[in-house]
Design a protein around this motif. Structure first.
Motif, PDB file in Angstrom:
ATOM      1  N   ILE A  64       0.861  -1.192   0.000  1.00 34.26           N
ATOM      2  CA  ILE A  64       0.000   0.000   0.000  1.00 34.26           C
ATOM      3  C   ILE A  64       0.894   1.237   0.000  1.00 34.26           C
ATOM      4  O   ILE A  64       1.831   1.334   0.795  1.00 34.26           O
ATOM      5  N   GLY A  65       0.612   2.179  -0.910  1.00 32.25           N
ATOM      6  CA  GLY A  65       1.431   3.379  -1.002  1.00 32.25           C
ATOM      7  C   GLY A  65       0.636   4.645  -0.748  1.00 32.25           C
ATOM      8  O   GLY A  65      -0.538   4.748  -1.132  1.00 32.25           O
ATOM      9  N   VAL A  66       1.258   5.601  -0.069  1.00 36.73           N
ATOM     10  CA  VAL A  66       0.688   6.941   0.094  1.00 36.73           C
ATOM     11  C   VAL A  66       1.683   7.935  -0.487  1.00 36.73           C
ATOM     12  O   VAL A  66       2.865   7.958  -0.115  1.00 36.73           O
ATOM     13  N   ARG A  67       1.201   8.723  -1.382  1.00 37.61           N
ATOM     14  CA  ARG A  67       2.025   9.697  -2.102  1.00 37.61           C
ATOM     15  C   ARG A  67       2.418  10.865  -1.197  1.00 37.61           C
ATOM     16  O   ARG A  67       1.602  11.346  -0.399  1.00 37.61           O
ATOM     17  N   LEU A  68       3.667  11.328  -1.347  1.00 41.40           N
ATOM     18  CA  LEU A  68       4.102  12.525  -0.625  1.00 41.40           C
ATOM     19  C   LEU A  68       3.538  13.759  -1.318  1.00 41.40           C
ATOM     20  O   LEU A  68       3.225  13.729  -2.517  1.00 41.40           O
ATOM     21  N   LEU A  69       3.445  14.844  -0.575  1.00 39.55           N
ATOM     22  CA  LEU A  69       2.936  16.086  -1.167  1.00 39.55           C
ATOM     23  C   LEU A  69       4.030  16.779  -1.979  1.00 39.55           C
ATOM     24  O   LEU A  69       5.139  17.009  -1.475  1.00 39.55           O
ATOM     25  N   ASP A  70       3.707  17.114  -3.236  1.00 42.58           N
ATOM     26  CA  ASP A  70       4.696  17.801  -4.090  1.00 42.58           C
ATOM     27  C   ASP A  70       5.167  19.105  -3.462  1.00 42.58           C
ATOM     28  O   ASP A  70       6.329  19.489  -3.597  1.00 42.58           O
ATOM     29  N   GLY A  71       4.247  19.808  -2.792  1.00 38.86           N
ATOM     30  CA  GLY A  71       4.608  21.093  -2.206  1.00 38.86           C
ATOM     31  C   GLY A  71       5.730  20.968  -1.189  1.00 38.86           C
ATOM     32  O   GLY A  71       6.468  21.942  -0.954  1.00 38.86           O
TER      33      GLY A  71
END
Ligand code: SF4
Ligand code: SF4
Length: 243
Positions: A51-58
């Motif tokens: 399961i993956g959770v994307r980091l925030l680009d900001g």
């Protein structure tokens, strides 16, 4: 016990809780490697839910300014204070559902090592994600996904539930050397991932650790770099340039 454990139902639960990627890996071809790292009890788990959770680009896009203590503190809090706890919460919810279905589930913490010297956990989240068809191991030794590049964190739920599995995703680095060239201490050799070779053939981890350690003089003691995460063209926002 319910009739079966639906992969779709588990994915729905994970996504409702905040997951961006979900896959299931067949661990049997890698069983010797997995047990050597984590222990013989892992033989009881022929599959792994990744399961993956994307980091925030900001936040990732601030990493070229990693000499700024505020940037470092913000990145570390985002990864270890927000995203990793979220992953562990999602893993628990999915594992609970698997258990309610009558199978065994073992959520491996997003960030908890059993071998501090080599920074290894019970199982490599990167290996599970690769075998689950979610990404490949790049020249940066990071797990690179087609959707978000290396701007993502993973957690793994080991299980004996008879879930449909994916196939390993093949390497898509091609001729790219962006991570090799951007590393300030030339920690990457530029060789593509090869499961028959040790990680040292591709990554001089001590150079990376020394570079980061030397920055640990900030008042809060944190340090980071992450240029290899920031610079990968997979996941980098269009038009984003080095700052
Ligand atoms: S974190 Fe920085 S120093 Fe370490 S390997 Fe990546 S680019 Fe190199
Ligand atoms: S920056 Fe290029 S070589 Fe490095 S992991 Fe990403 S795609 Fe592969």
């Amino acid at each position: 016990m319910k009739d079966n454990t639906s992969r779709e139902r588990l994915e729905k639960i994970a996504r409702e809780e905040g997951a961006d990627l979900f896959g299931v890996a067949d661990l049997t071809p890698a069983q010797d490697f997995v047990c050597n790292q984590g222990g013989d009890f892992l033989k009881d788990f022929p599959r792994a839910i990744s399961i993956g959770v994307r980091l925030l680009d900001g936040i990732v896009d601030l990493l070229p300014r990693h000499n700024d203590p505020y940037v470092v503190r913000t990145y570390q809090f985002h990864v270890y204070g927000v995203v990793n706890p979220l992953l562990d919460r999602i893993a628990f919810k999915v594992a609970k559902e698997v258990q309610d279905d009558g199978y065994t589930a073992f959520p491996v913490p997003a960030s908890q090592g059993i071998n501090k010297k080599e920074n290894l956990g019970v199982i490599s989240h990167k290996l599970a994600a690769n075998l689950a068809s979610l990404g490949w191991i790049g020249k940066s030794c990071l797990l690179v996904t087609p959707e978000y590049g290396p701007r993502i964190r993973f957690v793994t739920v080991l299980t004996d539930a008879p879930l449909e599995t994916g196939a390993p995703l093949s390497n898509r680095c091609g001729d790219c050397r962006a991570c090799v060239d951007v590393c300030p201490v030339k920690a990457f050799t530029g060789l593509p991932f090869n499961s028959d070779e040790p990680r040292e053939a591709r990554f001089k981890a001590e150079l990376c650790a020394k570079y980061i350690h030397e920055r640990a003089g900030f008042p809060s003691g944190e340090s980071s770099c992450g240029l290899c995460v920031y610079t990968c063209p997979h996941g980098k926002r269009r038009g984003e340039s080095d700052r």
